[in-house]
Design a protein around this motif. Structure first.
Motif, PDB file in Angstrom:
ATOM      1  N   SER A 204       0.820  -1.212   0.000  1.00  0.00           N
ATOM      2  CA  SER A 204       0.000   0.000   0.000  1.00  0.00           C
ATOM      3  C   SER A 204       0.854   1.262   0.000  1.00  0.00           C
ATOM      4  O   SER A 204       0.577   2.212  -0.746  1.00  0.00           O
ATOM      5  CB  SER A 204      -0.938  -0.008   1.203  1.00  0.00           C
ATOM      6  N   ASN A 205       1.927   1.268   0.802  1.00  0.00           N
ATOM      7  CA  ASN A 205       2.772   2.465   0.871  1.00  0.00           C
ATOM      8  C   ASN A 205       3.640   2.623  -0.375  1.00  0.00           C
ATOM      9  O   ASN A 205       3.756   3.722  -0.934  1.00  0.00           O
ATOM     10  CB  ASN A 205       3.666   2.413   2.111  1.00  0.00           C
ATOM     11  N   VAL A 206       4.256   1.538  -0.804  1.00  0.00           N
ATOM     12  CA  VAL A 206       5.141   1.613  -1.982  1.00  0.00           C
ATOM     13  C   VAL A 206       4.356   2.003  -3.222  1.00  0.00           C
ATOM     14  O   VAL A 206       4.737   2.926  -3.955  1.00  0.00           O
ATOM     15  CB  VAL A 206       5.863   0.265  -2.199  1.00  0.00           C
ATOM     16  N   PHE A 207       3.232   1.327  -3.461  1.00  0.00           N
ATOM     17  CA  PHE A 207       2.462   1.614  -4.671  1.00  0.00           C
ATOM     18  C   PHE A 207       1.763   2.967  -4.582  1.00  0.00           C
ATOM     19  O   PHE A 207       1.637   3.681  -5.569  1.00  0.00           O
ATOM     20  CB  PHE A 207       1.429   0.514  -4.910  1.00  0.00           C
ATOM     21  N   GLY A 208       1.331   3.336  -3.365  1.00  0.00           N
ATOM     22  CA  GLY A 208       0.660   4.615  -3.204  1.00  0.00           C
ATOM     23  C   GLY A 208       1.575   5.799  -3.406  1.00  0.00           C
ATOM     24  O   GLY A 208       1.140   6.861  -3.877  1.00  0.00           O
ATOM     25  N   ASP A 209       2.867   5.637  -3.051  1.00  0.00           N
ATOM     26  CA  ASP A 209       3.824   6.743  -3.169  1.00  0.00           C
ATOM     27  C   ASP A 209       4.672   6.661  -4.431  1.00  0.00           C
ATOM     28  O   ASP A 209       5.565   7.497  -4.623  1.00  0.00           O
ATOM     29  CB  ASP A 209       4.754   6.757  -1.947  1.00  0.00           C
ATOM     30  N   ALA A 210       4.435   5.668  -5.277  1.00  0.00           N
ATOM     31  CA  ALA A 210       5.292   5.468  -6.459  1.00  0.00           C
ATOM     32  C   ALA A 210       5.274   6.674  -7.384  1.00  0.00           C
ATOM     33  O   ALA A 210       6.303   7.019  -7.986  1.00  0.00           O
ATOM     34  CB  ALA A 210       4.849   4.217  -7.213  1.00  0.00           C
ATOM     35  N   SER A 211       4.141   7.337  -7.495  1.00  0.00           N
ATOM     36  CA  SER A 211       4.045   8.474  -8.417  1.00  0.00           C
ATOM     37  C   SER A 211       4.937   9.630  -7.992  1.00  0.00           C
ATOM     38  O   SER A 211       5.265  10.497  -8.808  1.00  0.00           O
ATOM     39  CB  SER A 211       2.597   8.951  -8.519  1.00  0.00           C
ATOM     40  N   GLY A 212       5.337   9.673  -6.731  1.00  0.00           N
ATOM     41  CA  GLY A 212       6.196  10.756  -6.257  1.00  0.00           C
ATOM     42  C   GLY A 212       7.677  10.479  -6.410  1.00  0.00           C
ATOM     43  O   GLY A 212       8.508  11.353  -6.131  1.00  0.00           O
ATOM     44  N   ALA A 213       8.049   9.273  -6.827  1.00  0.00           N
ATOM     45  CA  ALA A 213       9.465   8.919  -6.997  1.00  0.00           C
ATOM     46  C   ALA A 213       9.931   9.255  -8.409  1.00  0.00           C
ATOM     47  O   ALA A 213       9.136   9.389  -9.343  1.00  0.00           O
ATOM     48  CB  ALA A 213       9.663   7.426  -6.722  1.00  0.00           C
ATOM     49  N   SER A 214      11.245   9.380  -8.554  1.00  0.00           N
ATOM     50  CA  SER A 214      11.800   9.689  -9.874  1.00  0.00           C
ATOM     51  C   SER A 214      11.711   8.467 -10.773  1.00  0.00           C
ATOM     52  O   SER A 214      11.721   7.320 -10.310  1.00  0.00           O
ATOM     53  CB  SER A 214      13.260  10.124  -9.740  1.00  0.00           C
ATOM     54  N   GLU A 215      11.664   8.719 -12.083  1.00  0.00           N
ATOM     55  CA  GLU A 215      11.564   7.616 -13.033  1.00  0.00           C
ATOM     56  C   GLU A 215      12.806   6.738 -12.984  1.00  0.00           C
ATOM     57  O   GLU A 215      12.726   5.525 -13.184  1.00  0.00           O
ATOM     58  CB  GLU A 215      11.362   8.168 -14.448  1.00  0.00           C
TER      59      GLU A 215
END
Length: 630
Positions: A204-215
């Motif tokens: 939940s945390n990794v996938f939920g915050d993935a959009s905020g990480a660099s490509e």
């Protein structure tokens, strides 16, 4: 979803784990009934899964995910990992497949392993394998998934090398274990990157915050996850262990290569879809790996005379289709799982059918020493034949629906990419039809090429699971595609995206069927109209030579990894002995020399010690007088 069944998800892996514990800890006292306990535990887990599935159907789509927190696992400063389970639409597909097909393989093994003195231990390892695989697909975080991942690796090592009195089996088990450890490094690095980026390992945390990480970070995580998937799912370049794993008992081949271990890599990619969707470069590499492996396995399968190794190469190729589809993103995730499920039915049935043939032929695996067995083994012939029609994609059998959809979304990519993927998937379909027709013709048709054998049909305890799997091979594809049922079921987890191919869908189906027909026709010409020699002729084609040697996969690994690794080890040994060891040795020489000189001062004579004391006292007095006068 909360309440109701949420407090019982742990039963799914706990039941087979309990069976394994009883059989391993109680030892030989359970020899008489251990196999029955293992079967009961596997079936009980399947029954629980069906109950959960029915309960899930009765809820709204948005309320179908079940989570269960069991305990705090790693409460260390900023690393807080809770041990929990998650049952959603994706994991439910795997749970039903693992427990359902796994239970059938357990039942089949009762007959197949009836005369093995270590049958109780074998069933303990089967239960352990199911428990680990269920934990893998039910964990709600990557660390829990990793525990199941390693448990599957351990259980596969025990099962592949079960007949450890055979050097080939022991070697194959070690090879599978080592190659999979290479992939495990990828999963470990991916988890480290996740924690450093997101501060968590939960889905939940990794996938939920993935959009905020660099490509760049997401691409690195995606590539490391792909490395792990390549090892577990026998994809290029970590595919070399799969063929050798056939040294284990045939039920192991059915369990590992159909419904469980080799599909774990596909599960990992599809489960991590939020990461891959934001990392197009990693997605492209997934597609390339799947496309290469698809052809790689199919070419190898065309040249194998060992029936189990031909099916193993087929598994490699079919999982290539799944990985390719998973790399196409939301357009392909559901179809990757669709092919995974249909493959679980027909490939498990094919492996069990191969085991039935071996059972009747005194464990002979060379298809050149078969022939004409349909008259002696009618049930095996029919069930194997239905699996054959399913895997080559003949309508209305299961493989037709799943493979046709993958070809459609591949061509639907459009442009050069769509053309290349279309050619690859269609060529793969033709090669599949060729090598599977070759297996069918060499085994069940033509004249008998065996001597001193008395082929006979297998007992009901073996043929019954084969019949059930054959039914799945016939109807699973149609059932899962009516009204896009599987796509709609998985959409909340993997999303969806309809791709409109540049040519009509019916023409893609026609091309796929033409490819299948061409493969069958060539196989018929080569193996039905000509006499099959008992000893394989010396190959003329370099491609045939390469295919018989697994396209030099082992030679490549030895040249690129093993030998350079050995040279590096030797170099490090020189550095250790001559460099570090030399420095340490020099210190030892200096200390020894000083000790030798110091030892000469210890004479043991009182007069010598008195003289030294006198000289020392004189020097002290002289020094004090000099200081005073100064």
């Amino acid at each position: 979803m909360s309440g109701g069944i949420t407090s019982a998800i742990w039963l799914l892996p706990a039941l087979p784990l309990c069976g394994a514990a009883v059989l391993l800890l109680a030892g030989r006292r359970t020899n008489a009934w251990g196999h029955l306990l293992a079967c009961v535990m596997a079936i009980a887990s399947f029954v629980v899964a069906v109950v959960f599935f029915i309960a899930m159907l009765g809820r709204d789509t948005a309320d179908r995910t079940v989570t269960e927190h069991l305990f705090s696992w790693v409460p260390v400063d900023s690393l807080q990992v809770e041990f929990g389970l998650q049952l959603d639409q994706l994991s439910m597909c795997f749970v039903l497949l693992i427990t359902g097909v796994g239970s059938l393989i357990h039942i089949y093994s009762v007959g197949y392993m009836a005369h093995d003195p270590e049958r109780r231990k074998f069933f303990a390892h089967l239960n352990l394998f199911l428990a680990a695989m269920l934990l893998l697909v039910l964990a709600d975080n990557f660390l829990g998934l990793y525990v199941g991942w390693e448990g599957v690796g351990l259980a596969s090592y025990l099962l592949i090398g079960f007949w450890q009195h055979k050097p080939s089996a022991a070697t194959a088990a070690k090879k599978a274990f080592v190659v999979n450890r290479v992939g495990d490094i990828g999963l470990m690095i991916a988890m480290m990157l996740m924690f450093s980026t997101f501060g968590s390992l939960s889905f939940s945390n990794v996938f939920g915050d993935a959009s905020g990480a660099s490509e760049g970070v997401l691409t690195a995580i995606g590539l490391m996850l792909l490395l792990a998937a390549c090892a577990k799912s026998a994809q290029v370049p970590l595919q070399s262990w799969l063929g050798d794993a056939m040294e284990g008992p045939t039920p192991v081949s059915a369990l590992i290569h159909a419904a469980t271990m080799v599909t774990a890599g596909v599960y990992l990619i599809v489960r991590s879809n939020p990461i891959f969707d934001l990392a197009p470069d990693a997605q492209l590499v997934v597609v390339i790996v799947g496309a290469v492996t698809l052809l790689f396995g199919a070419i190898i399968g065309c040249a194998k005379d060992d029936i189990k190794k031909a099916l193993a190469a087929s598994t490699m190729s079919q999982i290539g289709y799944m990985v390719l589809a998973a790399g196409l993103g939301p357009a392909g995730y559901a179809f990757a799982i669709l092919h995974l499920i249909t493959h679980g039915f027909f490939k498990a049935g094919l492996f069990l059918g191969a085991g039935s043939v071996m059972h009747a032929m005194n464990d002979e695996t060379d298809m050149r020493r078969y022939g004409g067995l349909r008259a002696f083994m009618p049930l095996t012939f029919v069930t194997f034949g239905l699996g054959y029609l399913a895997i080559i994609g003949v309508p209305p059998f299961a493989g037709f629906f799943s493979k046709d959809k993958i070809i459609e979304v591949a061509i639907g990519e459009g442009g050069v990419k769509g053309v290349v993927l279309g050619i690859v998937t269609l060529l793969g379909a033709a090669l599949t039809a060729f090598y599977m027709s070759r297996v069918m013709l060499m085994t069940f048709f033509g004249k008998a090429r065996w001597e001193n054998q008395k082929p006979h049909e297998s007992p009901a305890v073996m043929t019954s699971p084969m019949i059930i799997l054959a039914v799945g091979s016939v109807g699973a594809g149609m059932l899962l595609t009516i009204g896009s049922s599987l796509q709609n079921w998985l959409e909340p987890v993997v999303g969806s995206h309809h791709v409109e191919p540049p040519i009509p869908a019916w023409s893609i189906t026609a091309l796929a069927l033409l490819a299948v027909a061409a493969g069958v026709a060539i196989a018929y010409r080569e193996y039905a109209t000509r006499e099959i020699p008992v000893v394989a002729p010396t190959p003329v084609s370099p491609l045939t030579v390469a295919a018989r040697r697994d396209l030099y996969g082992d030679a490549f690994n030895e040249a690129v990894f093993m030998k350079p690794g050995q040279q590096l080890t030797k170099s490090l040994e020189v550095v250790d002995t001559k460099g570090i060891g030399g420095v340490v040795g020099s210190f030892a020489v200096v200390v020894t020399g000083l000790s030798t000189l110091t030892r000469k001062l210890q004479t043991g004579f009182v007069r010598s010690y008195a003289l030294v004391m006198f000289v020392g006292a004189t020097l002290v007095v002289a020094t004090m007088m000099a200081v005073t006068l100064w």
